[in-house]
Motif scaffolding. Structure first.
Motif, PDB file in Angstrom:
ATOM      1  N   ARG A  21       2.625   1.728  -3.398  1.00  0.00           N
ATOM      2  CA  ARG A  21       1.715   2.269  -4.408  1.00  0.00           C
ATOM      3  C   ARG A  21       1.435   3.745  -4.153  1.00  0.00           C
ATOM      4  O   ARG A  21       1.304   4.524  -5.115  1.00  0.00           O
ATOM      5  N   ASN A  22       1.335   4.133  -2.890  1.00  0.00           N
ATOM      6  CA  ASN A  22       1.139   5.546  -2.574  1.00  0.00           C
ATOM      7  C   ASN A  22       2.316   6.385  -3.073  1.00  0.00           C
ATOM      8  O   ASN A  22       2.132   7.472  -3.614  1.00  0.00           O
TER       9      ASN A  22
ATOM     10  N   LYS B  79       0.828  -1.205   0.000  1.00  0.00           N
ATOM     11  CA  LYS B  79       0.000   0.000   0.000  1.00  0.00           C
ATOM     12  C   LYS B  79       0.865   1.259   0.000  1.00  0.00           C
ATOM     13  O   LYS B  79       0.613   2.207  -0.765  1.00  0.00           O
TER      14      LYS B  79
END
Length: 279
Positions: A268-269, A265
Motif C-alpha cells: 500500500r505504501n 502495508k
C-alpha cells in the motif's frame, strides 16, 4: 519383504490423493489467473517466469548443492549437523532463508530492472511459490497415488516389481509406501492448507524484498531472511521428531500472517507513493 505384506491402502487414500493432485495443479493456476485478471495492465509474464526460475536456481540447484556437502555426504560437517539437533534445525532454517531470499533479492535487483511495479512483485511471488508446488509437491503426490493404485489393484509382489523396489531399496521405500497407504481426507486438507500458506508466504516475502530493492533500504533483505527462517523452524524440528505435524502448520500460519501483514502495508505504501522510483 514382510514389511510390505502388512500394507493396507485406506479406503479414502486414492480419492484423497486424486483430489490433492488436482488441487495442487489448481492452486498456482488460480493464484495466477486471479491476479493477472485484476492487474493485467500492471503485470508482465516475465515476472512470473523470473519467480519460477529464481526458485529453481536458488532452492533446487544452489541450496541442494550445499545440502549435499553438509547433510548427505559423509564428512565432519555433515556428521556434526546430523548428530546435533540444534545444529540441524538452525542449519535447515538458515539455508532456506539465505538461499531463497538472497536469490530473490539478486533477481529483483539485478535482473528484473524493467516494469518494476508492486503488482509484478506479487506475480514474482506467485511464480516462486507456484513452481515449488509443480516441481516438488505435485510429483510427490503423483508418486503416492501411483503407489496406492498399485498396492490396491494387484499383489504386493506385482506392486513392488512395478515400483522397482528390491531387497536393497526396501528400507528406503517403505516410508513412502506407508505414507501413501495412510493418506486420507485430513491429510489432504493439511497438504492443501500448507500449500496455500506457502503461496501467501512467498508472495509476502517477494513484496518485502521488492520494497527493499525499490527504496534502497537494506534492512528488508535481513527481515525477509529472518521471517523465512522463523517460518521454517518447526518444519526442521518436525524432521527430527520434536513436534507433531499439526503444530508445524499452526506455527507456519502465524508467521505467514505476520509476513503478509508487513507485505500488505509495504504494498500500500508503494501504491500510494506514485513518485517512488524503482529504476
Amino acid at each position: 519383504m514382510t514389511a510390505f505384506d502388512d500394507i493396507l491402502i485406506g479406503r479414502s487414500s486414492i480419492p484423497s490423493l486424486v483430489i490433492t493432485v488436482l488441487l495442487m495443479l489448481l492452486i498456482p493456476v488460480a493464484f495466477f489467473l486471479c491476479w493477472r485478471r485484476k492487474h493485467k495492465g500492471q503485470t508482465k509474464l516475465s515476472w512470473l517466469i523470473a519467480g519460477a526460475v529464481g526458485f529453481v536456481l536458488s532452492a533446487r540447484v544452489l541450496e541442494l548443492g550445499v545440502h549435499y556437502l553438509c547433510i548427505i555426504a559423509d564428512n565432519p560437517v555433515s556428521r556434526f549437523i546430523n548428530g546435533n539437533t540444534a545444529a540441524f534445525v538452525l542449519y535447515g532454517a538458515l539455508m532456506a532463508g539465505l538461499f531463497e531470499e538472497c536469490g530473490r533479492h539478486i533477481i529483483l535487483k539485478y535482473v528484473m530492472k524493467k516494469d518494476r511495479t508492486p503488482e509484478n512483485a506479487v506475480l514474482y511471488g506467485i511464480g516462486h511459490g507456484g513452481i515449488e508446488i509443480l516441481v516438488i509437491v505435485l510429483p510427490l503426490m503423483i508418486t503416492y497415488l501411483a503407489i496406492a493404485v498399485l498396492f490396491s489393484t494387484g499383489s504386493v509382489e506385482d506392486a513392488l516389481a512395478a515400483l522397482n523396489i528390491t531387497e536393497e531399496t526396501a528400507a528406503a521405500a517403505l516410508p513412502s509406501v506407508q505414507a501413501a497407504a495412510a493418506f486420507d481426507l485430513p491429510m489432504m486438507a493439511l497438504n492443501v492448507i500448507e500449500r496455500l500458506l506457502a503461496m501467501l508466504f512467498h508472495i509476502g516475502l517477494s513484496v518485502i524484498v521488492f520494497y527493499g530493492v525499490c527504496t534502497g533500504k537494506k534492512a528488508y533483505l535481513p527481515l525477509a531472511i529472518l521471517l523465512h527462517m522463523l517460518g521454517d523452524t518447526f518444519a526442521a524440528m518436525y524432521q527430527r521428531g520434536l513436534v507433531p505435524l499439526w503444530t508445524v502448520e499452526v506455527w507456519v500460519a502465524l508467521w505467514v500472517a505476520v509476513t503478509v501483514a508487513i507485505a500488505v502495508k509495504l504494498y500500500r505504501n508503494m501504491k500510494a507513493a506514485h513518485s517512488l522510483s524503482c529504476a
